[in-house]
Design an enzyme around this catalytic site. Structure first.
Site, short mmCIF file in Angstrom:
data_model
loop_
_atom_site.label_atom_id
_atom_site.label_comp_id
_atom_site.label_asym_id
_atom_site.label_seq_id
_atom_site.Cartn_x
_atom_site.Cartn_y
_atom_site.Cartn_z
N LYS A 47 57.41 48.46 62.80
CA LYS A 47 58.19 49.04 61.70
C LYS A 47 59.68 48.78 61.91
O LYS A 47 60.10 48.33 62.99
CB LYS A 47 57.89 50.53 61.64
CG LYS A 47 56.43 50.88 61.35
CD LYS A 47 56.23 52.39 61.29
CE LYS A 47 54.79 52.78 61.08
NZ LYS A 47 54.62 54.26 60.96
N TYR B 240 51.16 52.30 51.41
CA TYR B 240 51.02 53.73 51.71
C TYR B 240 50.43 54.53 50.55
O TYR B 240 50.69 55.73 50.44
CB TYR B 240 52.38 54.30 52.11
CG TYR B 240 52.77 53.98 53.54
CD1 TYR B 240 51.91 54.27 54.61
CD2 TYR B 240 54.00 53.40 53.84
CE1 TYR B 240 52.26 53.99 55.92
CE2 TYR B 240 54.36 53.10 55.17
CZ TYR B 240 53.49 53.40 56.19
OH TYR B 240 53.83 53.14 57.49
N ARG C 175 44.74 50.96 68.04
CA ARG C 175 45.09 52.37 67.83
C ARG C 175 45.25 53.09 69.17
O ARG C 175 46.14 53.93 69.34
CB ARG C 175 44.01 53.08 66.99
CG ARG C 175 43.86 52.54 65.59
CD ARG C 175 44.82 53.11 64.60
NE ARG C 175 44.60 54.51 64.32
CZ ARG C 175 45.30 55.19 63.41
NH1 ARG C 175 46.25 54.57 62.70
NH2 ARG C 175 45.08 56.46 63.21
N THR D 2 49.90 59.61 66.37
CA THR D 2 50.90 59.42 65.31
C THR D 2 52.24 60.05 65.67
O THR D 2 53.30 59.46 65.48
CB THR D 2 50.38 60.06 64.00
OG1 THR D 2 49.10 59.51 63.71
CG2 THR D 2 51.33 59.79 62.84
N ASN E 212 58.03 55.86 64.39
CA ASN E 212 57.06 55.78 65.49
C ASN E 212 56.65 54.34 65.82
O ASN E 212 55.55 54.08 66.29
CB ASN E 212 55.87 56.70 65.23
CG ASN E 212 55.09 56.33 63.97
OD1 ASN E 212 55.41 55.35 63.30
ND2 ASN E 212 54.07 57.10 63.66
N HIS F 15 52.60 50.49 63.08
CA HIS F 15 51.49 50.88 62.21
C HIS F 15 50.26 50.11 62.67
O HIS F 15 50.37 48.95 63.04
CB HIS F 15 51.79 50.51 60.76
CG HIS F 15 50.55 50.53 59.91
ND1 HIS F 15 50.07 51.68 59.36
CD2 HIS F 15 49.68 49.54 59.61
CE1 HIS F 15 48.94 51.40 58.72
NE2 HIS F 15 48.69 50.10 58.85
N GLU G 214 44.80 46.03 54.16
CA GLU G 214 46.19 45.83 54.60
C GLU G 214 46.47 44.36 54.92
O GLU G 214 47.54 43.83 54.59
CB GLU G 214 46.49 46.74 55.78
CG GLU G 214 46.53 48.21 55.35
CD GLU G 214 46.41 49.21 56.49
OE1 GLU G 214 46.39 48.78 57.67
OE2 GLU G 214 46.34 50.41 56.20
#
Ligand code: GTP
Ligand code: MG
Length: 137
Positions: free
Chosen positions: A9, A49, A85, A91, A112, A115, A126
């Site tokens: 990000k 999103y 993940r 998160t 954070n 993604h 995505e």
């Protein structure tokens, strides 16, 4: 083999940890299949999103994700979605374990760093938002 969508990000790009994120995914054994650097438009952000459209933090999320360049990527490997993940951590970076990307590198829930897709369906959706089939090796 499965594929997942991972994106550094704007905070990760600003802070210069793109290489660190890639290093961790490579070190784990995942393979990089596609990558680019783009400034996400409000239209693209809304598609990405859409599941969060009605959340109280939606406006903050969209203004943050469009605030500077991001690095969308496709990664492949055994259980790639789950593996990415796990490497990313929770998160909320406050709760993310040390040793994870968010646990080691971030402090704020909006900023954070990364993604990662959370299911096969979201990975397919995505990847298709950011890449055409020819862009994936
Ligand atoms: N400000 C704020 N941001 C949130 C909150 N929950 C989630 N977010 C942000 O919205 C993003 C998407 O939320 P989720 O999809 O639920 O979380 P995630 O799957 O761990 O994160 P992503 O991989 O970025 O999708 C998160 O990465 C956060 O940046 C919240 O309660 N407050
Ligand atoms: Mg998510």
């Amino acid at each position: 083999m499965s594929q997942t969508f991972v994106m550094v990000k704007p905070d990760g790009v600003r802070r210069g940890v793109v290489g660190e994120v890639i290093r961790r995914l490579e070190a784990k054994g995942l393979q990089l299949k596609a990558m680019k650097l783009i400034r996400i438009t409000p239209e693209l952000a809304a598609r990405h999103y859409e599941e969060h459209r009605d959340k109280p933090f939606y406006g903050e999320l969209i203004s943050f994700i469009t605030s500077g360049p991001s690095i969308p990527m496709v990664w492949e490997g055994r259980e790639a979605i789950q593996v990415a993940r796990t490497l990313m951590g929770a998160t909320d970076p406050i709760k993310a374990q040390p040793g994870t990307i968010r646990g080691d590198l971030a402090l704020a829930i909006t900023e954070n760093i990364v993604h990662g897709s959370d299911s096969v369906e979201s990975a397919e959706r995505e990847i298709a938002i950011y890449f055409s089939a020819e862009e994936i090796t």
